[in-house]
Design a protein around this motif. Structure first.
Motif, short mmCIF file in Angstrom:
data_model
loop_
_atom_site.label_atom_id
_atom_site.label_comp_id
_atom_site.label_asym_id
_atom_site.label_seq_id
_atom_site.Cartn_x
_atom_site.Cartn_y
_atom_site.Cartn_z
N LYS A 93 4.96 102.47 -8.25
CA LYS A 93 6.16 102.24 -9.43
C LYS A 93 7.20 103.13 -8.99
O LYS A 93 8.35 102.80 -8.89
CB LYS A 93 5.43 102.73 -10.59
N ASP A 139 -7.78 108.19 -23.52
CA ASP A 139 -7.67 108.59 -22.25
C ASP A 139 -9.06 108.03 -21.69
O ASP A 139 -10.20 107.86 -22.60
CB ASP A 139 -7.90 109.99 -21.95
N TYR A 140 -9.37 107.56 -20.62
CA TYR A 140 -10.44 106.93 -20.06
C TYR A 140 -11.22 107.93 -19.29
O TYR A 140 -10.76 108.13 -17.97
CB TYR A 140 -10.14 105.48 -19.52
N VAL A 148 -6.85 105.19 -8.15
CA VAL A 148 -6.09 104.13 -8.12
C VAL A 148 -4.88 104.15 -9.07
O VAL A 148 -3.91 103.66 -8.87
CB VAL A 148 -7.05 103.01 -8.90
N ASN A 149 -5.16 104.90 -10.20
CA ASN A 149 -4.07 105.31 -11.04
C ASN A 149 -2.95 106.07 -10.24
O ASN A 149 -1.69 105.79 -10.48
CB ASN A 149 -4.44 106.04 -12.29
N ILE A 150 -3.25 106.86 -9.35
CA ILE A 150 -2.24 107.74 -8.47
C ILE A 150 -1.67 106.72 -7.76
O ILE A 150 -0.32 106.83 -7.81
CB ILE A 150 -2.95 108.84 -7.97
N SER A 166 -1.12 103.68 -7.96
CA SER A 166 -0.40 102.82 -9.03
C SER A 166 0.92 103.60 -9.24
O SER A 166 2.11 102.80 -9.39
CB SER A 166 -1.09 102.48 -10.15
N LEU A 167 0.94 104.75 -9.68
CA LEU A 167 2.14 105.68 -9.85
C LEU A 167 3.14 105.81 -8.54
O LEU A 167 4.06 105.77 -8.81
CB LEU A 167 1.61 106.90 -10.33
N VAL A 219 -0.93 113.61 -14.07
CA VAL A 219 -2.24 113.43 -13.41
C VAL A 219 -3.19 114.55 -13.74
O VAL A 219 -3.00 115.67 -13.83
CB VAL A 219 -2.07 113.48 -11.68
N THR A 224 -8.22 111.61 -14.07
CA THR A 224 -7.43 110.47 -13.68
C THR A 224 -8.05 109.78 -12.17
O THR A 224 -8.32 110.72 -11.54
CB THR A 224 -5.70 110.99 -13.34
N SER A 225 -8.05 108.31 -12.14
CA SER A 225 -8.60 108.00 -10.99
C SER A 225 -7.49 107.87 -9.85
O SER A 225 -6.34 107.93 -9.94
CB SER A 225 -9.11 106.60 -11.13
#
Length: 469
Positions: free
Chosen positions: A89, A252-253, A81-83, A85-86, A74, A78-79
């Protein structure tokens, strides 16, 4: 390679790992009805002590699963939303791991509802701490101005301007723009791209450099990469926003803006680098002791009898991250004067009689095993180009693909060389195929592939190649 200089935020990741491992094991102690006799950790054999076995099992598979899905990777850009999502998962993966343990040890009397409660409680705490630390760092950067990266932006294009606005507006990301450079007369700029090199020379505390790669010449790209390597700062590249991105650079975004950086390829991870270095040292020592020990005095006599000059010839080449080094060869020409822009051509009058034999069999390359021993080269890798050719070739090849081959050490031999793409460049296809094979080697490296290339090279030494003249 991501450099982190003078920062303490890197401690957060090991802290989170330790916290998560403790949580899943402490809650397991209270949630699961392990046999009371087995609660004494060392009172019986490991297989009969289900609690101790679960601790080992959960720690190992937690670390493996989190590594696989990159759960702890992270970053400041990192957004949330991505956290989330992780977290989802990892929850699903770890649920399978826990139910698998209970399924194997059927003697453990644990209800599915109790297991689900254990997972929910565990991940509630893990999620809370993970998100709390994420937002705490954002607050720390926004209001206390800590954990800040000092950055320089090179370029004036749409991508560079968007990145500049993003860093300026979103203080929680923790990027402090200390200078911007571009070949433009805009007043807001610190100076031109040429001025940026003087600025960087005087400011060694720059953490990251963002380059609009399409606005730079190959030499400028080389110079920025060299600076970043020497001064241990990160260099990243801003592509044109309408350009198709290559898979060979990590993307990376930052919000919706793509930013490229050199990937951590398999060949450059610590274990593989160690294995390849051990192989390089052992192999080069064997060649130096058992071949160079008698070949050198023999060639000294033969070369000296035919022409004046030194036994060895050294010339500057680009190595890993465009680093320049002296590459050694047995002298095969009547003169060792470098003529820019010319490869040795077929029936070249500068080549001596013994030189023709050396070049045909590639024996002139054997002194490069000293380069391998020094650490400038590897036994197998992309062949290094002369400095004068690096700029010319880069104009014929997509910059991203051309840079990729400079992400590893050059080799005494390589995949492109055994495939026949060596020596004189007669047309664009020659250099394009050379880069294609070099990049294939980097992306698919293994010690087995190295041995295959070495074996084919040995065959070519005896058989000769039509491109070797």
């Amino acid at each position: 390679m991501e450099y982190k200089r003078g920062r303490y935020s890197w401690l957060l990741r090991p802290f989170l790992i330790i916290f998560d491992v403790i949580i899943i094991n402490v809650l397991a102690f209270y949630s699961f009805n392990f046999n009371e006799a087995n609660l004494y950790f060392f009172s019986s054999a490991l297989l009969n002590n289900k609690h101790l076995l679960y601790i080992i099992y959960s720690i190992v598979l937690w670390l493996v699963s989190t590594s696989f899905i990159k759960f702890y990777e992270v970053y400041r850009y990192t957004s949330a939303v991505n956290i989330i999502s992780l977290l989802i998962k990892q929850f699903l993966v770890f649920a399978i791991i826990v139910f698998a343990f209970i399924g194997v040890f059927r003697s453990i009397n644990i209800q599915a509802f109790d297991t689900l409660k254990y997972l929910l409680y565990s991940f509630s705490l893990i999620s809370a701490i993970k998100l709390l630390s994420f937002y705490a760092l954002k607050t720390y950067r926004s209001y206390l101005k800590g954990n800040v990266r000092r950055v320089v932006i090179i370029g004036k294009g749409e991508g560079a301007q968007e990145l500049n606005q993003l860093f300026s507006k979103r203080k929680e990301l923790g990027y402090n723009i200390i200078a911007t450079f571009a070949d433009s007369k805009t007043k807001t700029l610190t100076g031109s791209i040429t001025d940026s090199f003087e600025f960087l020379k005087d400011n060694k505390e720059v953490d990251e450099i963002y380059c609009a790669i399409d606005e730079l010449t190959e030499k400028q790209v080389n110079d920025f990469v060299k600076y970043a390597e020497i001064n241990h700062c990160n260099i990243k590249f801003i592509p044109k926003t309408n350009k198709l991105l290559t898979k060979r650079l990590k993307t990376d975004y930052y919000n919706y803006l793509p930013v490229l950086s050199m990937p951590e390829i398999a060949l450059n991870n610590d274990f593989n680098k160690f294995m390849k270095r051990i192989f390089d040292v052992v192999f080069s020592l064997l060649i130096i002791v058992f071949v160079m020990s008698w070949l050198t005095p023999l060639l000294f006599i033969l070369i000296k009898l035919e022409s004046k000059g030194s036994l060895f010839y050294k010339h500057k080449r680009n190595g890993i991250n465009y680093k320049e080094f002296d590459c050694y060869k047995f002298r095969s020409l009547k003169t060792n004067k470098i003529v820019k822009g010319t490869y040795i051509k077929k029936n070249d009058t500068r080549v001596t009689k013994i030189g023709k034999f050396l070049r045909k069999t590639s024996l002139d390359e054997f002194p490069q095993f000293y380069n391998v021993l020094k650490g400038d080269m590897s036994v197998v890798g992309p062949r290094p180009h002369m400095l004068s050719y690096t700029e010319d070739y880069s104009k014929k090849i997509d910059k991203y693909n051309f840079m990729f081959r400079h992400n590893v050490k050059p080799g005494v031999t390589g995949l492109a060389q055994i495939k026949g793409y060596r020596g004189e460049i007669k047309n664009d296809e020659d250099i394009i195929n050379r880069i294609k094979y070099d990049n294939f080697y980097i992306e698919n490296w293994s010690l087995v592939l190295d041995l295959k290339i070495i074996f084919q090279t040995m065959i070519n030494v005896f058989k000769g190649q039509k491109q070797a003249y």
